[in-house]
Design a protein around this motif. Structure first.
Motif, PDB file in Angstrom:
ATOM      1  N   ALA A  27      42.952  41.694  34.511  1.00  0.00           N
ATOM      2  CA  ALA A  27      43.200  41.305  35.910  1.00  0.00           C
ATOM      3  C   ALA A  27      41.966  41.556  36.769  1.00  0.00           C
ATOM      4  O   ALA A  27      41.574  40.692  37.566  1.00  0.00           O
ATOM      5  N   ARG A  28      41.336  42.714  36.593  1.00  0.00           N
ATOM      6  CA  ARG A  28      40.119  43.022  37.358  1.00  0.00           C
ATOM      7  C   ARG A  28      38.983  42.074  36.987  1.00  0.00           C
ATOM      8  O   ARG A  28      38.259  41.585  37.849  1.00  0.00           O
ATOM      9  N   MET A  29      38.850  41.805  35.693  1.00  0.00           N
ATOM     10  CA  MET A  29      37.771  40.948  35.220  1.00  0.00           C
ATOM     11  C   MET A  29      37.901  39.534  35.777  1.00  0.00           C
ATOM     12  O   MET A  29      36.907  38.910  36.153  1.00  0.00           O
ATOM     13  N   LEU A  30      39.132  39.030  35.854  1.00  0.00           N
ATOM     14  CA  LEU A  30      39.367  37.668  36.323  1.00  0.00           C
ATOM     15  C   LEU A  30      39.681  37.591  37.818  1.00  0.00           C
ATOM     16  O   LEU A  30      39.921  36.504  38.348  1.00  0.00           O
ATOM     17  N   SER A  31      39.706  38.742  38.472  1.00  0.00           N
ATOM     18  CA  SER A  31      40.010  38.820  39.915  1.00  0.00           C
ATOM     19  C   SER A  31      41.363  38.200  40.240  1.00  0.00           C
ATOM     20  O   SER A  31      41.498  37.390  41.162  1.00  0.00           O
ATOM     21  N   VAL A  32      42.355  38.566  39.451  1.00  0.00           N
ATOM     22  CA  VAL A  32      43.728  38.108  39.685  1.00  0.00           C
ATOM     23  C   VAL A  32      44.645  39.319  39.625  1.00  0.00           C
ATOM     24  O   VAL A  32      44.246  40.411  39.247  1.00  0.00           O
ATOM     25  N   ASP A  33      45.911  39.115  39.992  1.00  0.00           N
ATOM     26  CA  ASP A  33      46.903  40.181  39.942  1.00  0.00           C
ATOM     27  C   ASP A  33      47.420  40.328  38.505  1.00  0.00           C
ATOM     28  O   ASP A  33      47.365  39.394  37.710  1.00  0.00           O
ATOM     29  N   VAL A  34      47.940  41.501  38.191  1.00  0.00           N
ATOM     30  CA  VAL A  34      48.485  41.756  36.860  1.00  0.00           C
ATOM     31  C   VAL A  34      49.643  40.807  36.561  1.00  0.00           C
ATOM     32  O   VAL A  34      49.834  40.372  35.421  1.00  0.00           O
ATOM     33  N   SER A  35      50.412  40.435  37.588  1.00  0.00           N
ATOM     34  CA  SER A  35      51.517  39.494  37.365  1.00  0.00           C
ATOM     35  C   SER A  35      51.002  38.121  36.925  1.00  0.00           C
ATOM     36  O   SER A  35      51.657  37.426  36.142  1.00  0.00           O
TER      37      SER A  35
END
Length: 89
Positions: free
Chosen positions: A45-53
């Motif tokens: 999620a951090r790597m792709l700059s998205v939320d865990v959901s």
């Protein structure tokens, strides 16, 4: 100081040249094996700059390929890189 000079037969010299050429070709193709890098859902999620959901939803849709041990979920970094598609050709 004396020097010793050895004359090798022509076929031995040719064999040595062939071996040297084959080794150079192998060096060009040789890629050291990289160890598999496993990432957690939070790291993805951090790597792709998205939320865990979002990572969870992409996994459910088959966009990402999760692997697990027990209750832990991991993603292979190589699989993440392969999930990207080229938009412009």
């Amino acid at each position: 100081m004396q020097t010793l000079q050895i004359t090798l037969p022509e076929n031995v010299l040719q064999d040595l040249a062939n071996i040297k050429q084959q080794l150079q070709e192998l060096k060009k193709e040789f890629q050291p094996k990289e160890p598999t890098k496993y990432l957690t859902r939070n790291e993805v999620a951090r790597m792709l700059s998205v939320d865990v959901s979002t990572v969870h939803n992409w996994s459910k849709k088959g966009i990402l390929n999760p692997i697990g041990i027990g209750a832990r979920v991991y993603y292979k970094r190589k699989d993440l890189e392969n999930a990207f598609i080229e938009l412009r050709k």
